[in-house]
Write a protein that holds these residues in place. Sequence first.
Motif, PDB file in Angstrom:
ATOM      1  N   THR A 163       8.896 -13.850  13.604  1.00  0.00           N
ATOM      2  CA  THR A 163       8.429 -12.679  12.448  1.00  0.00           C
ATOM      3  C   THR A 163       6.570 -13.493  12.058  1.00  0.00           C
ATOM      4  OG1 THR A 163      10.185 -13.983  11.675  1.00  0.00           O
ATOM      5  CG2 THR A 163       9.325 -12.630   9.578  1.00  0.00           C
ATOM      6  N   LEU A 164       6.469 -12.586  11.373  1.00  0.00           N
ATOM      7  CA  LEU A 164       4.992 -12.017  11.166  1.00  0.00           C
ATOM      8  C   LEU A 164       4.880 -11.529   9.934  1.00  0.00           C
ATOM      9  CD1 LEU A 164       3.416  -9.104  13.491  1.00  0.00           C
ATOM     10  CD2 LEU A 164       2.846 -12.080  13.708  1.00  0.00           C
ATOM     11  N   HIS A 165       4.350 -12.734   9.295  1.00  0.00           N
ATOM     12  CA  HIS A 165       4.761 -13.349   7.303  1.00  0.00           C
ATOM     13  C   HIS A 165       3.148 -13.654   7.320  1.00  0.00           C
ATOM     14  CE1 HIS A 165       6.643 -14.231   4.327  1.00  0.00           C
ATOM     15  NE2 HIS A 165       5.905 -15.098   4.033  1.00  0.00           N
ATOM     16  N   GLY A 166       2.937 -12.908   5.274  1.00  0.00           N
ATOM     17  CA  GLY A 166       1.822 -13.043   5.211  1.00  0.00           C
ATOM     18  C   GLY A 166       0.454 -12.368   5.499  1.00  0.00           C
ATOM     19  N   PHE A 167       0.202 -11.451   4.244  1.00  0.00           N
ATOM     20  CA  PHE A 167      -0.636 -11.218   5.041  1.00  0.00           C
ATOM     21  C   PHE A 167      -2.066 -10.264   3.420  1.00  0.00           C
ATOM     22  CE2 PHE A 167       2.688  -8.644   7.157  1.00  0.00           C
ATOM     23  CZ  PHE A 167       1.845  -8.934   8.590  1.00  0.00           C
ATOM     24  N   PRO A 168      -3.103 -10.739   3.012  1.00  0.00           N
ATOM     25  CA  PRO A 168      -4.136 -10.525   2.095  1.00  0.00           C
ATOM     26  C   PRO A 168      -3.707  -9.488   1.559  1.00  0.00           C
ATOM     27  CG  PRO A 168      -5.281  -9.707   4.844  1.00  0.00           C
ATOM     28  CD  PRO A 168      -3.699  -9.831   4.383  1.00  0.00           C
ATOM     29  N   ALA A 169      -3.992  -9.938   0.283  1.00  0.00           N
ATOM     30  CA  ALA A 169      -3.350  -9.371  -1.122  1.00  0.00           C
ATOM     31  C   ALA A 169      -3.384  -8.316  -1.634  1.00  0.00           C
ATOM     32  CB  ALA A 169      -3.926 -10.669  -2.498  1.00  0.00           C
ATOM     33  N   GLY A 170      -4.960  -7.985  -0.649  1.00  0.00           N
ATOM     34  CA  GLY A 170      -5.843  -6.528  -0.823  1.00  0.00           C
ATOM     35  C   GLY A 170      -4.231  -5.489   0.046  1.00  0.00           C
ATOM     36  N   PHE A 171      -4.065  -5.748   0.723  1.00  0.00           N
ATOM     37  CA  PHE A 171      -2.971  -5.379   2.156  1.00  0.00           C
ATOM     38  C   PHE A 171      -1.790  -4.813   1.232  1.00  0.00           C
ATOM     39  CE2 PHE A 171      -0.542  -4.693   5.427  1.00  0.00           C
ATOM     40  CZ  PHE A 171      -0.098  -3.343   5.568  1.00  0.00           C
ATOM     41  N   ARG A 172      -1.293  -5.980   0.322  1.00  0.00           N
ATOM     42  CA  ARG A 172       0.440  -5.718   0.143  1.00  0.00           C
ATOM     43  C   ARG A 172       0.140  -5.272  -0.975  1.00  0.00           C
ATOM     44  NH1 ARG A 172       0.995 -12.399  -0.959  1.00  0.00           N
ATOM     45  NH2 ARG A 172       2.759 -11.297  -2.133  1.00  0.00           N
ATOM     46  N   GLN A 173      -0.743  -4.704  -1.494  1.00  0.00           N
ATOM     47  CA  GLN A 173      -1.397  -3.594  -2.711  1.00  0.00           C
ATOM     48  C   GLN A 173      -0.502  -2.261  -2.357  1.00  0.00           C
ATOM     49  OE1 GLN A 173      -1.964  -4.142  -6.299  1.00  0.00           O
ATOM     50  NE2 GLN A 173      -1.705  -6.291  -5.994  1.00  0.00           N
ATOM     51  N   ILE A 174      -0.623  -1.842  -1.669  1.00  0.00           N
ATOM     52  CA  ILE A 174      -0.552  -0.553  -0.888  1.00  0.00           C
ATOM     53  C   ILE A 174       0.969  -0.508  -0.930  1.00  0.00           C
ATOM     54  CG2 ILE A 174      -0.105   1.094   1.195  1.00  0.00           C
ATOM     55  CD1 ILE A 174      -2.432  -0.467   2.428  1.00  0.00           C
ATOM     56  N   GLY A 175       2.198  -1.281  -0.815  1.00  0.00           N
ATOM     57  CA  GLY A 175       3.346  -1.248  -0.792  1.00  0.00           C
ATOM     58  C   GLY A 175       4.022  -1.804  -2.443  1.00  0.00           C
ATOM     59  N   SER A 176       3.017  -2.841  -2.185  1.00  0.00           N
ATOM     60  CA  SER A 176       4.039  -3.437  -3.838  1.00  0.00           C
ATOM     61  C   SER A 176       3.160  -2.865  -4.567  1.00  0.00           C
ATOM     62  CB  SER A 176       4.775  -4.692  -3.935  1.00  0.00           C
ATOM     63  OG  SER A 176       3.218  -5.494  -3.218  1.00  0.00           O
ATOM     64  N   GLY A 177       1.928  -3.074  -5.262  1.00  0.00           N
ATOM     65  CA  GLY A 177       0.902  -2.784  -6.228  1.00  0.00           C
ATOM     66  C   GLY A 177       1.607  -1.234  -6.853  1.00  0.00           C
ATOM     67  N   TYR A 178       0.580  -1.474  -8.538  1.00  0.00           N
ATOM     68  CA  TYR A 178       0.859  -0.836  -9.366  1.00  0.00           C
ATOM     69  C   TYR A 178      -0.801   0.361  -9.325  1.00  0.00           C
ATOM     70  CZ  TYR A 178       6.074  -1.999  -9.620  1.00  0.00           C
ATOM     71  OH  TYR A 178       7.098  -1.991  -9.517  1.00  0.00           O
ATOM     72  N   LEU A 179       0.017   1.664  -9.726  1.00  0.00           N
ATOM     73  CA  LEU A 179      -1.862   1.861 -10.647  1.00  0.00           C
ATOM     74  C   LEU A 179      -0.901   3.236 -11.838  1.00  0.00           C
ATOM     75  CD1 LEU A 179      -4.219   2.834  -9.718  1.00  0.00           C
ATOM     76  CD2 LEU A 179      -3.738   4.192  -8.651  1.00  0.00           C
ATOM     77  N   PHE A 180      -1.685   2.702 -12.515  1.00  0.00           N
ATOM     78  CA  PHE A 180      -1.117   3.320 -13.344  1.00  0.00           C
ATOM     79  C   PHE A 180       0.973   3.233 -14.127  1.00  0.00           C
ATOM     80  CE2 PHE A 180      -4.938   6.107 -13.242  1.00  0.00           C
ATOM     81  CZ  PHE A 180      -5.096   5.590 -13.714  1.00  0.00           C
ATOM     82  N   GLY A 181       1.349   2.531 -14.020  1.00  0.00           N
ATOM     83  CA  GLY A 181       2.589   2.067 -14.294  1.00  0.00           C
ATOM     84  C   GLY A 181       3.106   2.594 -12.780  1.00  0.00           C
ATOM     85  N   LEU A 182       2.793   3.720 -12.043  1.00  0.00           N
ATOM     86  CA  LEU A 182       4.083   3.770 -11.247  1.00  0.00           C
ATOM     87  C   LEU A 182       3.392   3.365  -9.593  1.00  0.00           C
ATOM     88  CD1 LEU A 182       3.454   7.611 -11.202  1.00  0.00           C
ATOM     89  CD2 LEU A 182       5.641   6.267 -11.557  1.00  0.00           C
ATOM     90  N   PRO A 183       4.289   2.974  -9.237  1.00  0.00           N
ATOM     91  CA  PRO A 183       3.852   2.426  -7.517  1.00  0.00           C
ATOM     92  C   PRO A 183       3.292   2.972  -6.408  1.00  0.00           C
ATOM     93  CG  PRO A 183       6.691   2.721  -7.888  1.00  0.00           C
ATOM     94  CD  PRO A 183       5.870   3.595  -8.762  1.00  0.00           C
ATOM     95  N   ILE A 184       2.335   2.819  -6.081  1.00  0.00           N
ATOM     96  CA  ILE A 184       0.805   3.400  -5.129  1.00  0.00           C
ATOM     97  C   ILE A 184       1.852   4.241  -4.152  1.00  0.00           C
ATOM     98  CG2 ILE A 184      -0.907   2.683  -3.243  1.00  0.00           C
ATOM     99  CD1 ILE A 184      -1.732   0.570  -5.290  1.00  0.00           C
ATOM    100  N   PRO A 185       2.423   3.670  -3.759  1.00  0.00           N
ATOM    101  CA  PRO A 185       3.828   4.641  -2.222  1.00  0.00           C
ATOM    102  C   PRO A 185       4.384   6.436  -3.269  1.00  0.00           C
ATOM    103  CG  PRO A 185       4.699   2.721  -2.402  1.00  0.00           C
ATOM    104  CD  PRO A 185       3.293   2.570  -3.584  1.00  0.00           C
ATOM    105  N   VAL A 186       3.982   5.891  -4.882  1.00  0.00           N
ATOM    106  CA  VAL A 186       4.717   6.986  -5.112  1.00  0.00           C
ATOM    107  C   VAL A 186       3.716   7.799  -4.641  1.00  0.00           C
ATOM    108  CG1 VAL A 186       5.614   9.071  -7.043  1.00  0.00           C
ATOM    109  CG2 VAL A 186       6.182   6.156  -6.670  1.00  0.00           C
ATOM    110  N   TYR A 187       1.790   7.845  -5.549  1.00  0.00           N
ATOM    111  CA  TYR A 187       0.882   8.889  -5.219  1.00  0.00           C
ATOM    112  C   TYR A 187       0.871   9.273  -3.321  1.00  0.00           C
ATOM    113  CZ  TYR A 187      -0.047   7.130  -9.803  1.00  0.00           C
ATOM    114  OH  TYR A 187      -0.324   6.863 -11.121  1.00  0.00           O
ATOM    115  N   LEU A 188       0.864   8.512  -2.319  1.00  0.00           N
ATOM    116  CA  LEU A 188       0.919   8.817  -1.394  1.00  0.00           C
ATOM    117  C   LEU A 188       1.803   9.780  -0.897  1.00  0.00           C
ATOM    118  CD1 LEU A 188       0.786   4.975   0.440  1.00  0.00           C
ATOM    119  CD2 LEU A 188      -1.126   6.877  -0.177  1.00  0.00           C
TER     120      LEU A 188
END
Lengths: 316, 325
Positions: free
Chosen positions: B153-178
């Motif tokens: 299992t590959l595990h543990g990625f840079p925090a910046g990269f993890r923002q893409i899938g789990s981060g928020y922008l103005f209260g909405l998840p980033i995948p929703v913007y994508l």
Amino acid sequence: MREAAVVSQPNPLQRIPGVAIVLVLLIALFSAIAPGFLSVANLSNVLVQSTILTMLALPMTLIIMTEGLDLSMGAVLTLTSLCVAIVSLATKSMLLGLGAGLLVGAAFGFANGWLVAIVGIPPFVATLGTLGMAQGLSLIVSDGQSVVGIPHSVRDIYSATLLGVPVPIVMALVTYAAFHGLLYHTRFGTYIFALGGNREALRYAGLSPNRLLIAVYAIGGAMAGIAGLLMTARMNSGHPTAGLGLEFDAIAAVAVGGTSFERGNGWLLGTLLGVIAVGVLRNGLNLISMPSSVQVASVGVLVIVALFLDGLRSRA
Amino acid sequence: MTDISKEALSPPRSFLSQDAIQVFYRLLAALLICAVLAVLSDSFLSLGNILNVLRQASLTFFIASGLTLVVLTAGLDLSVGANVALSACIAGTVIHKTGSPALGILTGLACGGIVGLLNGIMVTALRIPSFIATYGMLWVLNGLTYWYMAGETLHGFPAGFRQIGSGYLFGLPIPVYLLLVFLGIGTLFAQRTIWGQEIYAIGANPVAARLSGIPVARRLLLVYAVSGTMAGLASIIFLSRLNSAEADIGESLTLPAIAAVLIGGTSLFGGVGTVFGTFIGALILTLVLNGMNLLSVSANWQPLVTGIIVILAVWLDMKTRRRAQ
């Protein structure tokens, strides 16, 4: 594509080369590089392990001859294998287990045929839907766990012998004989050729193509039920992923065996050789300690090559 | 025949077309499911759950949007789930080895795109029926991924990269913007470009399309490559959301993606459907699965329900088509 005659008699001479060459090449390859491949014990092992696939590939041949496909066979086999395990565990009776497996398998086959023939859903999507349903039911009835402690009467089927021949091989041979008789020596068999080659002719002859189609898929489901008994006996348990991907090996065997996906031409002996070719490929890769992942990928490549050649032939 | 030539030659579709009406029905269905779930479960209307539904739906949509184009040409891509798994594992390795998320994202997209291109080559140059070619590809990719990962299992990625899938922008998840971005691109491409219209024409009648000068093989290649690349994109989102990659992550993705396309009103027989419909399809499927989850139905029931939904969706499509004729 549609100019095939109502009854296309198999023309072995034309097709033996393809699948036989593949088989001979594979056997030569693994004799050279895999130690112990040519031993009697290993070869009989290949044959015994090919029996479950035989029971799926023969009905798959008929289904593909009707320009259909059954992607649900592996998942249905998983479900019937679990039914055999659960019912035989509860009743201590192998026959009741087999009956349950047959019933569930035939019901799924009937549903596939109904969706394809009456509702008119393209076979690959209809059976993809029933694949999901069979997979889900397998998880539900087993709760994601193995079913263990099945009676000896079930387990013994895989290890017993009849006049020195392993019972699974006897069952596979009987199945082959039945399918050969059905396809080449009965009217029903002739109609199957017509289902793929010339469906209009069936209508003009006053026959119902839909009912025939349902029967073909139902036979496939029932065979998955019998194969489910063998699977349970082989693993000595029922497991919710037992048949995962088996339908693909069956499709591979049919494709390698020279049955065309577009012309309603089928060849049962070719399928049998194709089953053995897939069995030899997996066994040989196993002997040179390739993981099962590589085996899966190789079968995938085998199918694509076989279909490419099939396409070339159909254009020739 | 007559409506096909009309379809092939007509200018880009007007917005209030038959498609729009079909999408409207589906929006109503989605709202109805929302209403039922809001009554049945107290937690459905919580902000956390709604964001969760949107994020989940966006993952299904990324895979399903590329698949929509394939289905519009009367083809099918059964390899998308396995493609996500392979792309995620390769992209994850690249990020681990180089420490550069950008390089990893590029590799993931490229891997997905190459697989899609290979599918396209099998369908066009080798003339293998798409469902069987991509089904073969599914098992080839499965085998490759399991072999490559060898149970790791590959595990543990840079925090910046993890923002893409789990981060928020103005209260909405980033995948929703994508999701919004790709929904826009997909809709514009399909409805407002020549290439998009040519894809509809190929699905409606490949012979007529070829005779009217459309480079059918090249458009098909494009469609399968897009489907593969979108699977690559989905793999990146998965990777950064799960923060890990395993060989088996793709196994339960293909059927839901196909379900989303079919619920969304894209016809298996080609030429009919919209990318926006697929978005609604992804939303409906996610709502149903989310609702089962909230009502504490075991996850074991999900494949069964998804399978039934696939069959119902095709059946409905065929019924409406028959009535239209």
